[in-house]
Design a protein around this motif. Structure first.
Motif, PDB file in Angstrom:
ATOM      1  N   GLY A 149       0.827  -1.198   0.000  1.00  0.00           N
ATOM      2  CA  GLY A 149       0.000   0.000   0.000  1.00  0.00           C
ATOM      3  C   GLY A 149       0.863   1.250   0.000  1.00  0.00           C
ATOM      4  N   PHE A 150       0.321   2.326  -0.541  1.00  0.00           N
ATOM      5  CA  PHE A 150       1.038   3.598  -0.611  1.00  0.00           C
ATOM      6  C   PHE A 150       0.075   4.709  -0.226  1.00  0.00           C
ATOM      7  CE2 PHE A 150       2.157   7.461  -3.010  1.00  0.00           C
ATOM      8  CZ  PHE A 150       3.483   7.641  -2.622  1.00  0.00           C
ATOM      9  N   PHE A 151       0.571   5.667   0.575  1.00  0.00           N
ATOM     10  CA  PHE A 151      -0.242   6.849   0.873  1.00  0.00           C
ATOM     11  C   PHE A 151       0.565   8.099   0.576  1.00  0.00           C
ATOM     12  CE2 PHE A 151      -2.164  10.242   3.320  1.00  0.00           C
ATOM     13  CZ  PHE A 151      -3.501  10.068   3.001  1.00  0.00           C
ATOM     14  N   LEU A 152      -0.051   8.995  -0.200  1.00  0.00           N
ATOM     15  CA  LEU A 152       0.575  10.267  -0.556  1.00  0.00           C
ATOM     16  C   LEU A 152       0.011  11.358   0.337  1.00  0.00           C
ATOM     17  CD1 LEU A 152       2.487  11.763  -2.522  1.00  0.00           C
ATOM     18  CD2 LEU A 152       0.492  12.166  -3.992  1.00  0.00           C
ATOM     19  N   HIS A 153       0.860  11.979   1.135  1.00  0.00           N
ATOM     20  CA  HIS A 153       0.401  12.983   2.087  1.00  0.00           C
ATOM     21  C   HIS A 153       0.260  14.366   1.468  1.00  0.00           C
ATOM     22  CE1 HIS A 153       0.766  10.516   5.819  1.00  0.00           C
ATOM     23  NE2 HIS A 153       1.575   9.818   5.041  1.00  0.00           N
ATOM     24  N   ILE A 154       0.817  14.586   0.286  1.00  0.00           N
ATOM     25  CA  ILE A 154       0.768  15.885  -0.384  1.00  0.00           C
ATOM     26  C   ILE A 154      -0.193  15.789  -1.572  1.00  0.00           C
ATOM     27  CG2 ILE A 154       3.091  16.425   0.409  1.00  0.00           C
ATOM     28  CD1 ILE A 154       4.138  15.820  -2.389  1.00  0.00           C
ATOM     29  N   PRO A 155      -0.507  16.902  -2.255  1.00  0.00           N
ATOM     30  CA  PRO A 155      -1.463  16.832  -3.364  1.00  0.00           C
ATOM     31  C   PRO A 155      -0.965  15.941  -4.501  1.00  0.00           C
ATOM     32  CG  PRO A 155      -1.082  19.108  -2.701  1.00  0.00           C
ATOM     33  CD  PRO A 155      -0.055  18.291  -1.995  1.00  0.00           C
ATOM     34  N   PHE A 156      -1.897  15.294  -5.177  1.00  0.00           N
ATOM     35  CA  PHE A 156      -1.518  14.560  -6.387  1.00  0.00           C
ATOM     36  C   PHE A 156      -1.376  15.574  -7.518  1.00  0.00           C
ATOM     37  CE2 PHE A 156      -1.735  11.856 -10.076  1.00  0.00           C
ATOM     38  CZ  PHE A 156      -1.047  10.722  -9.643  1.00  0.00           C
ATOM     39  N   PRO A 157      -0.327  15.470  -8.325  1.00  0.00           N
ATOM     40  CA  PRO A 157      -0.086  16.494  -9.346  1.00  0.00           C
ATOM     41  C   PRO A 157      -1.144  16.490 -10.445  1.00  0.00           C
ATOM     42  CG  PRO A 157       1.439  14.655  -9.611  1.00  0.00           C
ATOM     43  CD  PRO A 157       0.720  14.431  -8.321  1.00  0.00           C
TER      44      PRO A 157
END
Length: 466
Positions: A151-159
């Motif tokens: 699993g992956f979590f992006l804490h910043i906005p997706f581009p």
């Protein structure tokens, strides 16, 4: 869950009982499930590590650190992660500083970390990778034969799709993300941007159940809005301190802003909007202060040094024009403030200003709401470009590029009747409770456990994906 939980993050806590919402939630999840937390050692070395080393007082899980060399710190962390990926994700392609060595070292660190992880991981383990530092880590683990759930979590906005062109061709987000089983993003808008990226790929197909088929891989993209440790923050705001202890200037009305000193936070426009409020306020005897706390970050990066100079100039000009002998309208603090004191400062502020130009979520918005007195709450002025705006719809939403509009929002917030303040607070607090960080953590792990068993990564699957 039959296997252990393996958490990978750039930073790793070293104290026995970690503090901070995200860290506390991960700590609790690992204590419950058992497992390993892997992250970069806080000390930079001359040579990269060839093994993981155990750190911290041991609890019911293990903490393992890998060391990065000074060159890697400069090229992997300050370079590709924070001078390329960070500005691209925050819609600031004009600030991208792209060097081939940055790109190469970013790949090398992820490759080495994958090898180190494979030395400790077991087939049934769940691996949860955090943030943009490790976009390609799943791909590297798959190459080494790991077939378990990732699993992956992006804490910043997706581009946005248009901003992806600023990345080098080897930095293919679609390829990287497809090697995960579950990709978690902050907001529904982030999910929409991610799906837009995949729809632009000839190899991608968005399936009827919402999952994405990309070559031989099938995976999910979902929003998991992160929150704060609500109970702990409310307790910090309400216990052990009288408002008189906060200083004479803060006995009067004040507005608070708390942001790392980053160009994405919109601080120059916030200062300009406050200056415009002071110029236009009808009652010139009303003394409202702005308390801006902006701890330093990544000062080795040129763009961060530039934003500091700009803010110091704006602060000096504002105070020069509006200050009185016994009143300083803008109090600008460029250092960290104790978290418990910060909670009390939130509670005493009549207005909380959270006005980033782009933000994955922005937990300051949720902290400000949680800290308020339900019987006499302050008002949150929130950028519509912060992820938190998707759920905190009863805040005063503003365009962070509209100086005049933000100045008007400050005036409206300061004059808002109690009944309206209480209504807006109650609605926002309901959403803060619903997105408590423990709920976020449990929901992501449950979703990752529910993912279908990954496809085998043998030669047939590889051929199909090429």
């Amino acid at each position: 869950m039959s296997g252990r939980l393996i958490v990978i993050s750039n930073r790793i806590p070293t104290e026995a009982e970690p503090s901070g919402g995200l860290v506390v939630a991960m700590h609790a999840a690992l204590c419950n499930h058992g497992g390993i937390w892997i992250g970069a050692h806080p000390e930079v070395t001359e040579a990269p590590s060839s093994h993981l080393e155990e750190i911290g007082d041991q609890t019911s899980y293990t903490r393992l650190a890998f060391r990065i060399a000074q060159r890697e710190h400069e090229e992997f962390y300050l370079g590709f992660a924070n001078s390329v990926l960070w500005p691209v994700c925050h819609r600031r392609g004009d600030l991208v500083d792209l060097k081939r060595s940055f790109e190469t070292t970013y790949g090398e660190v992820n490759k080495r970390l994958a090898r180190l992880i494979m030395e400790v991981v077991e087939p049934e383990d769940l691996i949860w990778i955090q943030d943009y530092h490790f976009f390609p880590l799943a791909s590297e683990l798959r190459k080494l034969g790991f077939e378990g759930r990732l699993g992956f979590f992006l804490h910043i906005p997706f581009p946005a799709l248009g901003d992806l062109g600023a990345l080098p061709q080897t930095a293919n987000l679609a390829d990287w993300l497809a090697d995960y089983d579950l990709v978690g993003l902050q907001t529904r808008a982030d999910v929409a941007r991610c799906l837009e990226m995949f729809r632009a790929q000839r190899r991608a197909e968005v399936m009827l159940d919402g999952r994405i088929k990309y070559g031989a891989r099938v995976f999910s993209v979902r929003s998991f809005p992160i929150g704060i440790d609500v109970d702990t923050f409310v307790k910090a705001a309400t216990e052990g301190c009288d408002s008189a202890d906060l200083g004479d200037d803060l006995k009067e009305e004040y507005i608070i802003g708390v942001d790392r000193l980053d160009y994405s936070k919109g601080l120059p426009n916030r200062f300009r909007s406050f200056a415009q409020y002071l110029e236009k306020r009808p009652n010139k005897d009303r003394r409202v202060s702005l308390l801006q706390i902006a701890p330093p970050t990544r000062e080795e990066v040129t763009a961060y040094r530039q934003i500091r100079v700009e803010l110091e100039e704006l602060a000096g000009r504002l105070n020069g024009q509006h200050a009185e002998l016994d009143w300083t309208p803008l109090r600008y603090i460029h250092r960290n403030i104790d978290r418990n004191l910060l909670a009390k400062l939130y509670r005493g502020a009549r207005v909380g200003m959270v006005t980033p130009l782009a933000d994955g979520m922005n937990l300051v918005a949720k902290e400000y709401i949680a800290a308020q007195d339900p019987e006499d709450p302050g008002v949150l002025v929130l950028s519509q470009l912060a992820g938190a705006a998707e759920d905190l719809t009863e805040a005063l939403l503003v365009n962070p590029y509209d100086i005049e509009g933000m100045a008007e929002a400050i005036a409206k917030a300061l004059d808002m009747p109690l009944a309206e303040r209480k209504r807006r607070y109650a609605a926002c607090m309901t959403m803060v409770d619903k997105t408590d960080v423990a709920i976020w953590c449990k929901s992501f792990i449950a979703a990752l456990e529910a993912c279908e068993a990954p496809l085998a990564w043998g030669t047939v699957a590889r051929a199909a994906s090429d």
